[in-house]
Design a protein around this motif. Sequence first.
Motif, mmCIF file in Angstrom:
data_model
loop_
_atom_site.group_PDB
_atom_site.id
_atom_site.type_symbol
_atom_site.label_atom_id
_atom_site.label_comp_id
_atom_site.label_asym_id
_atom_site.label_seq_id
_atom_site.Cartn_x
_atom_site.Cartn_y
_atom_site.Cartn_z
ATOM 1 N N ILE A 35 0.852 -1.185 0.000
ATOM 2 C CA ILE A 35 0.000 0.000 0.000
ATOM 3 C C ILE A 35 0.886 1.232 0.000
ATOM 4 O O ILE A 35 1.866 1.315 0.731
ATOM 5 N N ASP A 36 0.531 2.195 -0.824
ATOM 6 C CA ASP A 36 1.275 3.446 -0.924
ATOM 7 C C ASP A 36 0.690 4.441 0.078
ATOM 8 O O ASP A 36 -0.330 5.076 -0.185
ATOM 9 N N GLY A 37 1.337 4.550 1.223
ATOM 10 C CA GLY A 37 0.852 5.428 2.294
ATOM 11 C C GLY A 37 0.788 6.883 1.877
ATOM 12 O O GLY A 37 -0.139 7.609 2.264
ATOM 13 N N HIS A 38 1.744 7.323 1.067
ATOM 14 C CA HIS A 38 1.766 8.712 0.605
ATOM 15 C C HIS A 38 0.531 9.006 -0.256
ATOM 16 O O HIS A 38 -0.157 10.019 -0.058
ATOM 17 N N GLU A 39 0.232 8.116 -1.199
ATOM 18 C CA GLU A 39 -0.943 8.309 -2.063
ATOM 19 C C GLU A 39 -2.245 8.155 -1.280
ATOM 20 O O GLU A 39 -3.223 8.843 -1.564
ATOM 21 N N LEU A 40 -2.258 7.262 -0.304
ATOM 22 C CA LEU A 40 -3.435 7.128 0.553
ATOM 23 C C LEU A 40 -3.682 8.442 1.297
ATOM 24 O O LEU A 40 -4.812 8.936 1.351
ATOM 25 N N ALA A 41 -2.626 9.023 1.842
ATOM 26 C CA ALA A 41 -2.752 10.309 2.538
ATOM 27 C C ALA A 41 -3.250 11.387 1.581
ATOM 28 O O ALA A 41 -4.126 12.194 1.941
ATOM 29 N N ASN A 42 -2.735 11.403 0.357
ATOM 30 C CA ASN A 42 -3.198 12.380 -0.633
ATOM 31 C C ASN A 42 -4.676 12.197 -0.957
ATOM 32 O O ASN A 42 -5.390 13.170 -1.200
ATOM 33 N N ALA A 43 -5.131 10.945 -0.970
ATOM 34 C CA ALA A 43 -6.539 10.668 -1.266
ATOM 35 C C ALA A 43 -7.464 11.158 -0.149
ATOM 36 O O ALA A 43 -8.645 11.424 -0.381
ATOM 37 N N LEU A 44 -6.939 11.277 1.067
ATOM 38 C CA LEU A 44 -7.746 11.701 2.212
ATOM 39 C C LEU A 44 -7.535 13.171 2.582
ATOM 40 O O LEU A 44 -8.448 13.813 3.103
ATOM 41 N N ARG A 45 -6.362 13.678 2.329
ATOM 42 C CA ARG A 45 -5.995 15.041 2.742
ATOM 43 C C ARG A 45 -6.833 16.094 2.022
ATOM 44 O O ARG A 45 -7.133 15.965 0.848
ATOM 45 N N GLY A 46 -7.194 17.146 2.775
ATOM 46 C CA GLY A 46 -7.869 18.291 2.179
ATOM 47 C C GLY A 46 -9.346 18.105 1.922
ATOM 48 O O GLY A 46 -9.983 18.952 1.299
ATOM 49 N N ARG A 47 -9.915 17.038 2.378
ATOM 50 C CA ARG A 47 -11.358 16.803 2.222
ATOM 51 C C ARG A 47 -12.027 17.036 3.570
ATOM 52 O O ARG A 47 -11.421 16.824 4.604
ATOM 53 N N SER A 48 -13.262 17.449 3.534
ATOM 54 C CA SER A 48 -13.978 17.633 4.799
ATOM 55 C C SER A 48 -14.624 16.298 5.189
ATOM 56 O O SER A 48 -15.789 16.050 4.928
ATOM 57 N N ILE A 49 -13.810 15.446 5.796
ATOM 58 C CA ILE A 49 -14.227 14.088 6.155
ATOM 59 C C ILE A 49 -14.781 14.081 7.570
ATOM 60 O O ILE A 49 -14.110 14.517 8.508
ATOM 61 N N ARG A 50 -16.006 13.580 7.722
ATOM 62 C CA ARG A 50 -16.604 13.456 9.052
ATOM 63 C C ARG A 50 -16.036 12.247 9.779
ATOM 64 O O ARG A 50 -15.730 12.307 10.965
ATOM 65 N N THR A 51 -15.933 11.152 9.058
ATOM 66 C CA THR A 51 -15.376 9.937 9.647
ATOM 67 C C THR A 51 -14.955 8.977 8.547
ATOM 68 O O THR A 51 -15.435 9.064 7.422
ATOM 69 N N VAL A 52 -14.048 8.079 8.905
ATOM 70 C CA VAL A 52 -13.613 7.014 8.013
ATOM 71 C C VAL A 52 -14.032 5.698 8.656
ATOM 72 O O VAL A 52 -13.775 5.468 9.837
ATOM 73 N N ILE A 53 -14.680 4.862 7.874
ATOM 74 C CA ILE A 53 -15.070 3.534 8.333
ATOM 75 C C ILE A 53 -14.080 2.552 7.723
ATOM 76 O O ILE A 53 -13.982 2.433 6.503
ATOM 77 N N ILE A 54 -13.322 1.880 8.583
ATOM 78 C CA ILE A 54 -12.295 0.938 8.138
ATOM 79 C C ILE A 54 -12.728 -0.474 8.517
ATOM 80 O O ILE A 54 -13.107 -0.720 9.663
ATOM 81 N N GLU A 55 -12.663 -1.376 7.546
ATOM 82 C CA GLU A 55 -13.008 -2.762 7.847
ATOM 83 C C GLU A 55 -11.976 -3.333 8.808
ATOM 84 O O GLU A 55 -10.773 -3.279 8.553
ATOM 85 N N LYS A 56 -12.454 -3.853 9.922
ATOM 86 C CA LYS A 56 -11.593 -4.463 10.938
ATOM 87 C C LYS A 56 -11.265 -5.880 10.489
ATOM 88 O O LYS A 56 -12.113 -6.760 10.517
ATOM 89 N N VAL A 57 -10.046 -6.047 10.064
ATOM 90 C CA VAL A 57 -9.621 -7.326 9.495
ATOM 91 C C VAL A 57 -8.789 -8.114 10.496
ATOM 92 O O VAL A 57 -8.311 -7.572 11.489
ATOM 93 N N TYR A 89 -11.854 7.842 12.879
ATOM 94 C CA TYR A 89 -12.168 6.610 12.170
ATOM 95 C C TYR A 89 -12.848 5.644 13.126
ATOM 96 O O TYR A 89 -12.779 5.773 14.338
ATOM 97 N N ARG A 90 -13.499 4.674 12.533
ATOM 98 C CA ARG A 90 -14.160 3.617 13.291
ATOM 99 C C ARG A 90 -13.836 2.300 12.614
ATOM 100 O O ARG A 90 -13.934 2.186 11.392
ATOM 101 N N LEU A 91 -13.431 1.312 13.417
ATOM 102 C CA LEU A 91 -13.173 -0.031 12.910
ATOM 103 C C LEU A 91 -14.470 -0.829 12.994
ATOM 104 O O LEU A 91 -15.115 -0.856 14.042
ATOM 105 N N VAL A 92 -14.831 -1.465 11.898
ATOM 106 C CA VAL A 92 -16.095 -2.197 11.828
ATOM 107 C C VAL A 92 -15.831 -3.578 11.252
ATOM 108 O O VAL A 92 -15.171 -3.699 10.210
ATOM 109 N N THR A 93 -16.341 -4.601 11.905
ATOM 110 C CA THR A 93 -16.161 -5.963 11.403
ATOM 111 C C THR A 93 -16.984 -6.165 10.129
ATOM 112 O O THR A 93 -18.019 -5.512 9.942
ATOM 113 N N PRO A 94 -16.547 -7.079 9.277
ATOM 114 C CA PRO A 94 -17.339 -7.373 8.076
ATOM 115 C C PRO A 94 -18.763 -7.820 8.430
ATOM 116 O O PRO A 94 -19.720 -7.441 7.753
ATOM 117 N N GLN A 95 -18.891 -8.590 9.500
ATOM 118 C CA GLN A 95 -20.214 -9.075 9.893
ATOM 119 C C GLN A 95 -21.153 -7.907 10.237
ATOM 120 O O GLN A 95 -22.339 -7.942 9.896
#
Length: 156
Positions: A35-57, A89-95
């Motif tokens: 995973i390209d952390g720099h590009e991931l940061a660019n994809a998130l940076r500068g946006r008015s994000i309320r929250t990120v939902i990340i699949e808890k793997v 952010y919030r971690l959420v299980t697939p279930q």
Amino acid sequence: MIVGIDPGQTGGIAYIDDASGSSHAMPMPVTGREIDGHELANALRGRSIRTVIIEKVHAMPKQGVSSTFKFGMGFGLVIGVCEALGISYRLVTPQAWKKVVLAGTAKDKDAAISFVRRAYPSVDLTPGRKRVPHDGMADALCLAEYGRQLMVKGAA
């Protein structure tokens, strides 16, 4: 804006703008086989994000030690980028997200793709020259939808 992230090399990032109703999804940015952390940061940076939902793997049975470690590194990188950018952010299980978003279906990759095609027909799940829908992008949009539904209920 609510963001859903399906971590992993074949995962995806999706955005739902709760104000305008617009949506977008993209494959997880990778460089080489990581995973390209720099590009991931660019994809998130500068946006008015309320929250990120990340699949808890978690590690999968019979998965090799090396691949489990690599997968865990990618998962940690996603969390680290959110932390560094000060994005909640919030971690959420697939279930959990599948129970809400894919209720009444088989709750598999095809169900996620079908849901996205119905609920978000403007999102192209076949980026570039792909012919097969990108299930990581579909899962990411389902995760964002889960977050959107939590926001509507005031639970997030």
